[in-house]
Write an enzyme that holds these catalytic residues in place. Structure first.
Site, PDB file in Angstrom:
ATOM      1  N   GLY A 134       0.893  -1.055   0.206  1.00 48.51           N
ATOM      2  CA  GLY A 134      -0.030   0.353  -0.346  1.00 48.51           C
ATOM      3  C   GLY A 134       0.929   1.475   0.314  1.00 48.51           C
ATOM      4  N   SER A 135       0.026   2.637   0.898  1.00 51.32           N
ATOM      5  CA  SER A 135       1.411   3.647   0.533  1.00 51.32           C
ATOM      6  C   SER A 135       1.789   4.032   1.924  1.00 51.32           C
ATOM      7  CB  SER A 135      -0.255   4.323   0.865  1.00 51.32           C
ATOM      8  OG  SER A 135      -0.374   4.336   2.136  1.00 51.32           O
ATOM      9  N   GLY A 150       2.415   2.229   5.191  1.00 50.97           N
ATOM     10  CA  GLY A 150       3.084   1.231   5.969  1.00 50.97           C
ATOM     11  C   GLY A 150       3.786   1.634   6.577  1.00 50.97           C
ATOM     12  N   GLU A 198       5.503  -2.594   1.080  1.00 53.86           N
ATOM     13  CA  GLU A 198       5.932  -3.034  -0.293  1.00 53.86           C
ATOM     14  C   GLU A 198       5.294  -1.724  -0.799  1.00 53.86           C
ATOM     15  OE1 GLU A 198       6.682  -6.741  -2.745  1.00 53.86           O
ATOM     16  OE2 GLU A 198       5.545  -6.520  -2.462  1.00 53.86           O
ATOM     17  N   CYS A 218       2.369   0.374  -8.508  1.00 55.88           N
ATOM     18  CA  CYS A 218       2.938   1.293  -8.243  1.00 55.88           C
ATOM     19  C   CYS A 218       4.631   1.609  -9.072  1.00 55.88           C
ATOM     20  CB  CYS A 218       3.641  -0.395  -6.976  1.00 55.88           C
ATOM     21  SG  CYS A 218       3.615  -1.833  -7.188  1.00 55.88           S
TER      22      CYS A 218
HETATM   23  P1  NAD Z   1      -3.354   1.925   1.433  1.00 57.90           P
HETATM   24  O1  NAD Z   1      -2.321   2.269   2.240  1.00 57.90           O
HETATM   25  O2  NAD Z   1      -4.373   3.506   1.091  1.00 57.90           O
HETATM   26  O3  NAD Z   1      -3.930   1.076   2.191  1.00 57.90           O
HETATM   27  C1  NAD Z   1      -3.301  -0.470   1.632  1.00 57.90           C
HETATM   28  C2  NAD Z   1      -4.105  -1.155   2.517  1.00 57.90           C
HETATM   29  O4  NAD Z   1      -4.152  -0.536   3.819  1.00 57.90           O
HETATM   30  C3  NAD Z   1      -5.683  -1.639   2.258  1.00 57.90           C
HETATM   31  O5  NAD Z   1      -6.082  -2.585   2.951  1.00 57.90           O
HETATM   32  C4  NAD Z   1      -6.219  -0.414   3.592  1.00 57.90           C
HETATM   33  O6  NAD Z   1      -7.781  -0.686   4.476  1.00 57.90           O
HETATM   34  C5  NAD Z   1      -5.130  -0.831   4.857  1.00 57.90           C
HETATM   35  N1  NAD Z   1      -4.874   0.551   5.662  1.00 57.90           N
HETATM   36  C6  NAD Z   1      -5.247   1.580   5.742  1.00 57.90           C
HETATM   37  N2  NAD Z   1      -5.356   2.072   7.465  1.00 57.90           N
HETATM   38  C7  NAD Z   1      -4.701   1.093   7.712  1.00 57.90           C
HETATM   39  C8  NAD Z   1      -4.471   1.189   9.078  1.00 57.90           C
HETATM   40  N3  NAD Z   1      -4.418   2.312  10.063  1.00 57.90           N
HETATM   41  N4  NAD Z   1      -3.985   0.047   9.809  1.00 57.90           N
HETATM   42  C9  NAD Z   1      -3.826  -1.139   8.975  1.00 57.90           C
HETATM   43  N5  NAD Z   1      -4.242  -0.995   7.239  1.00 57.90           N
HETATM   44  C10 NAD Z   1      -4.765   0.284   6.906  1.00 57.90           C
HETATM   45  O7  NAD Z   1      -2.631   2.351  -0.297  1.00 57.90           O
HETATM   46  P2  NAD Z   1      -4.286   1.662  -1.347  1.00 57.90           P
HETATM   47  O8  NAD Z   1      -4.253   2.297  -2.119  1.00 57.90           O
HETATM   48  O9  NAD Z   1      -4.502   0.066  -1.174  1.00 57.90           O
HETATM   49  O10 NAD Z   1      -2.414   1.246  -2.968  1.00 57.90           O
HETATM   50  C11 NAD Z   1      -1.795   2.413  -3.160  1.00 57.90           C
HETATM   51  C12 NAD Z   1      -0.573   2.398  -2.646  1.00 57.90           C
HETATM   52  O11 NAD Z   1       0.006   0.697  -2.448  1.00 57.90           O
HETATM   53  C13 NAD Z   1       0.432   3.492  -4.138  1.00 57.90           C
HETATM   54  O12 NAD Z   1       0.976   4.194  -3.203  1.00 57.90           O
HETATM   55  C14 NAD Z   1       0.946   2.076  -4.796  1.00 57.90           C
HETATM   56  O13 NAD Z   1       2.098   2.821  -4.875  1.00 57.90           O
HETATM   57  C15 NAD Z   1       1.335   1.391  -3.429  1.00 57.90           C
HETATM   58  N6  NAD Z   1       1.575  -0.033  -4.123  1.00 57.90           N
HETATM   59  C16 NAD Z   1       1.906  -0.692  -4.031  1.00 57.90           C
HETATM   60  C17 NAD Z   1       3.059  -2.148  -5.146  1.00 57.90           C
HETATM   61  C18 NAD Z   1       4.065  -2.917  -4.467  1.00 57.90           C
HETATM   62  O14 NAD Z   1       4.458  -3.722  -5.376  1.00 57.90           O
HETATM   63  N7  NAD Z   1       5.514  -2.052  -4.112  1.00 57.90           N
HETATM   64  C19 NAD Z   1       2.094  -2.367  -5.308  1.00 57.90           C
HETATM   65  C20 NAD Z   1       0.571  -1.970  -5.614  1.00 57.90           C
HETATM   66  C21 NAD Z   1       0.633  -0.774  -4.781  1.00 57.90           C
END
Ligand code: NAD
Length: 454
Positions: free
Chosen positions: A204-205, A209, A226, A261
């Site tokens: 995720g973001s 993270g 990631e 990503c």
């Molecule tokens: P996000 O960080 O908003 O959410 C990711 C996950 O975290 C979701 O399941 C969300 O519900 C959960 N989450 C949110 N707040 C939380 C908390 N406080 N505690 C625990 N879990 C929580 O990210 P997104 O919008 O789902 O994904 C987009 C991001 O992911 C982009 O930055 C993208 O570049 C990145 N990404 C990276 C890769 C990689 O392999 N490096 C792959 C795909 C996406």
């Protein structure tokens, strides 16, 4: 929790979110179930995952339709994602046995020594919505093959897909007390951080993270992240077919509606080919078909989340306000759905958000550079370090640049791709730890050193 189709803004389903009580119950269930799963042989577990691999194909049509309905991904790309997830699963099925078996280090003499690989225990897989199959498979497949129990929290924007994944894993024979889906948004994800889990695997973001890493640090368990990127692509002046390079760069920017990503997020072009590149890129961008993701021929569907439209338009306005020229795009399309035209900006610089913050949409800034040294300096001027691409006729020249870049992945004459056999890892704010490759198999087990005196 409502599931909304981003192309129509219609509610397509309603889901009951997990609560503190149900999350704890699921944890207790999986904690118990993991013991039996971990005690099975790797071969037995591989057989089960092999059936999941088959089911992904059998149910492809309905899985692709769901993925497109809840994320807005063009249908052809949903099919591509499913094929890609199968290919990765196949690779993991074919290679895990080799990396999980006991390793004898000393086989003669008074003391024999070996390493055996044991499951971590019960892990959390907190996942993103942009490639729910691909980023999911990177984690839950090697975790399960390694003998772990998994609490899987799909993104709230890909919950129906997550439910398909759970259904198919259970159908394949993964016991329901070994893999459990936890449904909900960030607040539900946060409940997982309170549990005494044995590993946290997050996609995720950067913002989330980092928060997770801080929150679980005192548990002293593996925490892999990631995260996002601001990935650059550099075109050298010796490329032979500028139209083809521009087309490849455009695809790197807009594929998956620009929400990858490792999407191309910044383009640098050497001055000798700059004008031709910009012309070719703009021409091809204007031909992109934006619209209904279920229709054949659609290149770009809607963004997955409404807020993302304003976010991108703010980046564009910030750049234009600081002197950039918007050659094409950036406008909202249609009354319903979160559609945006692909945007092409020039005369950009690193004082603009567009060139520094992750965009996560089909927009890009193209900047002219004098030489390789300037390109290296600009490509490295970022908080992120996921991937970087170089287009050139000369591998030697490209490698000289790639060597100097602090990213987990580099590409010569290609971009925006992931291979199961290679480690997938981000540096700096793009992440921590590795998935895929043999290292991504070992990431889900812990070594035990045996000293044996017969
Ligand atoms: P996000 O960080 O908003 O959410 C990711 C996950 O975290 C979701 O399941 C969300 O519900 C959960 N989450 C949110 N707040 C939380 C908390 N406080 N505690 C625990 N879990 C929580 O990210 P997104 O919008 O789902 O994904 C987009 C991001 O992911 C982009 O930055 C993208 O570049 C990145 N990404 C990276 C890769 C990689 O392999 N490096 C792959 C795909 C996406």
């Amino acid at each position: 929790m409502q599931i909304i189709n981003p192309a129509t803004e219609q509610v397509i389903d309603e889901i009951v979110e997990d609560t503190e009580v149900t999350v704890k119950e699921k944890y207790a269930l999986v904690r118990k179930g993991q013991r039996g799963w971990g005690a099975r042989t790797v071969e037995e577990r591989l057989e089960v995952i092999g059936r999941f691999f088959d089911l992904l194909d059998v149910e492809k049509e309905v899985l692709a339709a769901t993925l497109t309905a809840e994320t807005g991904k063009p249908l052809q790309q949903s099919n591509n994602e499913l094929n890609g997830a199968r290919a990765r699963t196949r690779w993991l099925l074919d290679h895990s046995g080799q990396w999980l078996k006991d390793e004898w280090v000393v086989t003669e003499g008074a003391t024999r020594e070996k390493i055996s690989y044991e499951p971590l225990g019960v892990i959390a897989n907190i996942s993103a919505w942009n490639y729910p199959y691909l980023v999911g498979v990177n984690v839950f497949i090697p975790a399960l093959i390694g003998g772990n129990g998994v609490l899987y929290k799909p993104s709230e924007y890909a919950t129906l897909t997550g439910m398909h994944i759970q259904r198919l894993l259970h159908k394949a024979g993964v016991p329901s007390d070994v893999f459990q889906l936890v449904a909900g948004g960030g607040a539900v994800g946060a409940l997982l951080l309170e549990l005494p889990l044995d590993g946290y695997f997050f996609t995720g973001s950067y913002r989330t993270g980092r928060l997770i890493a801080e929150k679980v640090a005192s548990k002293l368990v593996p925490c892999q992240l990631e995260l996002g990127g601001k990935d650059p692509l550099y075109v050298m002046d010796d490329v032979e077919d500028i139209g083809k390079v521009a087309g490849a760069a455009l695809e790197g920017v807009v594929y998956n509606n620009g929400q990858s990503c490792c999407a191309v997020e910044r383009i640098y072009v050497q001055e000798g080919v700059y004008d031709d590149f910009v012309k070719a890129y703009e021409e091809q961008a204007r031909k992109m078909v934006v619209g209904d993701p279920t229709k054949a021929g659609t290149d770009i569907g809607p963004l997955s989340r409404p807020g993302q439209l304003e976010f991108l338009q703010d980046q564009i306005a910030d750049a234009v306000g600081k002197g950039a020229r918007l050659l094409y795009g950036g406008g909202r399309i249609g009354g319903k759905g979160y559609f945006i035209e692909p945007a092409v900006l020039v005369d950009v610089n690193h004082g603009m958000k567009l060139m520094m913050e992750e965009s996560f949409g089909p927009v890009v800034g193209i900047q002219k550079v004098r030489d390789d040294a300037e390109a290296v300096q600009l490509m490295g001027d970022t908080e992120y370090g996921l991937t970087a691409a170089v287009y050139s006729k000369s591998y030697q020249r490209a490698e000289e640049v790639m060597r100097q870049l602090n990213t987990g992945t580099v590409y010569w004459n290609c971009c925006d791709r992931v291979s199961a056999g290679l480690p997938w890892s981000g540096r700096k704010n793009s992440g921590l730890g590795v998935t895929l490759s043999y290292q991504g198999i070992r990431a889900f087990v812990q070594p035990k050193a045996y000293h044996i005196r017969p």
